[in-house]
Scaffold this active site. Structure first.
Site, PDB file in Angstrom:
ATOM      1  N   LYS A 115     -35.528 109.024  14.378  1.00  0.00           N
ATOM      2  CA  LYS A 115     -36.689 108.434  14.895  1.00  0.00           C
ATOM      3  C   LYS A 115     -36.682 108.347  16.562  1.00  0.00           C
ATOM      4  CE  LYS A 115     -37.697 106.077  10.963  1.00  0.00           C
ATOM      5  NZ  LYS A 115     -39.162 105.725  10.884  1.00  0.00           N
ATOM      6  N   TYR A 124     -39.700  96.388   9.508  1.00  0.00           N
ATOM      7  CA  TYR A 124     -39.969  97.149   8.239  1.00  0.00           C
ATOM      8  C   TYR A 124     -40.950  96.253   7.444  1.00  0.00           C
ATOM      9  CZ  TYR A 124     -38.289 100.070   4.420  1.00  0.00           C
ATOM     10  OH  TYR A 124     -38.257 100.747   3.155  1.00  0.00           O
ATOM     11  N   ARG A 157     -35.135 105.060  -4.352  1.00  0.00           N
ATOM     12  CA  ARG A 157     -34.112 104.433  -5.246  1.00  0.00           C
ATOM     13  C   ARG A 157     -34.567 104.097  -6.594  1.00  0.00           C
ATOM     14  NH1 ARG A 157     -33.776 101.661  -0.471  1.00  0.00           N
ATOM     15  NH2 ARG A 157     -35.311 100.046  -1.470  1.00  0.00           N
ATOM     16  N   GLN A 164     -33.439 112.023   8.565  1.00  0.00           N
ATOM     17  CA  GLN A 164     -33.561 110.717   8.404  1.00  0.00           C
ATOM     18  C   GLN A 164     -32.522 110.467   7.108  1.00  0.00           C
ATOM     19  OE1 GLN A 164     -37.031 108.771   8.080  1.00  0.00           O
ATOM     20  NE2 GLN A 164     -36.135 106.541   7.539  1.00  0.00           N
ATOM     21  N   GLU A 211     -45.764 107.441  11.585  1.00  0.00           N
ATOM     22  CA  GLU A 211     -45.715 106.181  10.910  1.00  0.00           C
ATOM     23  C   GLU A 211     -47.040 105.242  11.702  1.00  0.00           C
ATOM     24  OE1 GLU A 211     -41.510 104.518  11.083  1.00  0.00           O
ATOM     25  OE2 GLU A 211     -41.293 105.508   9.309  1.00  0.00           O
ATOM     26  N   HIS A 236     -45.380  99.224   1.955  1.00  0.00           N
ATOM     27  CA  HIS A 236     -44.509 100.443   2.209  1.00  0.00           C
ATOM     28  C   HIS A 236     -43.031 100.361   1.678  1.00  0.00           C
ATOM     29  CE1 HIS A 236     -42.749 103.554   5.169  1.00  0.00           C
ATOM     30  NE2 HIS A 236     -41.885 102.587   5.447  1.00  0.00           N
TER      31      HIS A 236
HETATM   32 MN    MN Z   1     -41.126 102.643  11.926  1.00  0.00          MN
END
Ligand code: MN
Length: 427
Positions: free
Chosen positions: A262, A137, A151, A249, A208, A142
């Site tokens: 995922k 990540y 958030r 998700q 993605e 992103h």
């Molecule tokens: Mn990913």
């Protein structure tokens, strides 16, 4: 050992279009089914797939320490286990065999018939048996976009993000090669305003835009890989579409992270472009502030300038390029990811795959997912045929591409293209 085949002046006796991803400087590795239904390991120059199993049997790799059946396999895992020195010897030799002026194969019609296939005569397979798959990540843009949406814009990055290449263990059984269609997943969601969760097809299927790297056997259990050695254990890279169901998700991910949102499909481009081929495209990665802990501190240019783009092709209509990003925007490098992955002694094997995480650039036209491009569905993305998309619709085809370009040489990955079919009815 010099990487001779990267020489930009080198030309092949196989003709290669100027805009091809596969000049003689590339020499990627893949696995394909031939017109005779035989599975083999191969490489590609221009529009030709080259059967390395046949080349080896015919003696073209004499002098390189390789087992007889190393290329007569349905995965690259054993070849990757042979290590960097062998990868270089083989790439250099392929570069010699196909270099203009070398007539040994070029003038042997019988051998050429056995070794060369046009791309439409072969069917690309998964290049490696992926034992373990990890997804990181690591794009700051992103992570910031997602944190802003879900958030708090003023605290978009969680406190650990600037210190740890955050990742999770994914699932390898549903990693598929380009061209394999998938179905919209079914699952549990908790729509806004609902009082209980509901079951049905995901309404928010997303791509993605990622890359992934493939490792060789890197360490023994308990032993970390030092940052300065990490790249020696990376065989190469592919383009990677980490399909995601955003509504599933959102409901499932607390507290342990992504699960069924995922693991229904992840698509990869079928040719592994070696780190050696990408060597000329090294560039600096973003400045890291705060400075990472000493075990993650790296020297030299550890990023790569790889252009990335995504097309959406609706059932009736032409492709529309919806984003253009670049691998160089990644905050954490592959070396840092691999070093962090093993710092606790976790063992990494030949054929393991590690995804970059969605690669978003700094501007809204460089975001790496529909979640960001449509900003949670609030800004529909226009397509060339007059339609718009907030997320991916049934029968859309999503195509990711990646390529490097410098000094007149283009080294690319080809594409990873996947059609999203309607959900399967669950009784
Ligand atoms: Mn990913």
């Amino acid at each position: 050992m010099p990487i001779k085949t990267n020489d930009p002046t080198k030309k092949s006796w196989i003709s290669v279009d100027a805009n091809s991803d596969f000049p003689i400087q590339n020499i990627p590795f893949g696995v394909f089914l031939t017109r005779d239904d035989i599975i083999t390991i191969g490489t590609r120059i221009g529009n030709y797939a080259i059967d390395l199993g046949a080349l080896h049997q015919l003696g073209y790799f004499d002098g390189i320490p390789l087992t007889d059946d190393i290329f007569l396999q349905d995965s690259l895992n054993d070849f990757i286990s042979d290590g960097k020195k062998t990868w270089r010897l083989v790439r250099n030799r392929i570069g010699e065999i196909f270099e203009i002026g070398n007539t040994s194969l070029q003038q042997n019609e019988a051998h050429k018939k056995i070794v060369l296939f046009t791309m439409d005569e072969v069917e690309m397979q998964l290049p490696v048996l992926i034992g373990d798959y990890t997804d990181f990540y690591s794009s700051k843009e992103h992570a910031t976009n997602v944190g802003t949406m879900f958030r708090d814009p003023s605290n978009a990055l969680l406190p650990n993000w600037l210190h740890i290449p955050v990742g999770y263990h994914g699932r390898s059984s549903t990693i598929i090669p380009s061209g394999t269609p998938i179905h919209r997943p079914n699952g549990q969601t908790f729509p806004k305003g609902a009082e209980t969760p509901v079951f049905g097809p995901s309404k928010l299927v997303d791509f993605e835009l990622e890359t992934a790297f493939i490792t060789t056997d890197a360490n023994v259990l308990g032993e970390p890989i030092p940052i300065d050695e990490a790249e020696d254990y990376i065989f190469g890279m592919v383009i990677f579409n980490d399909w995601s169901a955003r509504d599933i998700q959102k409901w499932e991910y607390v507290p342990l992270g992504p699960f069924l949102a995922k693991n229904f499909a992840s698509s990869i481009s079928p040719w592994i472009v070696t780190l050696d081929a990408l060597e000329p495209y090294r560039t600096k990665s973003p400045v890291q502030n705060p400075k990472p802990l000493p075990y993650l501190q790296q020297t030299g240019a550890k990023a790569f300038d790889i252009n990335l783009e995504v097309d959406i092709t609706p059932e009736a209509g032409e492709p529309t390029t919806v984003t253009k990003s670049n691998f160089k925007y990644m905050y954490w490098t592959m070396a840092q990811q691999l070093t962090h992955h093993t710092i606790n002694g976790c063992k990494v094997n030949s054929g393991d795959m590690m995804g970059s995480g969605t690669i978003s650039g700094p501007t809204p036209d460089s975001y790496g997912s529909m979640l960001e491009l449509s900003w949670q569905g609030t800004k529909p993305v226009p397509l060339g045929n007059g339609e718009t998309r907030k997320f991916i619709e049934d029968n859309d085809t999503v195509t990711l591409r990646g390529y490097c370009s410098k000094d007149g040489i283009r080294i690319g990955f080809g594409e990873v293209s996947t059609k999203l079919l309607p959900a399967i009815t669950v009784k």
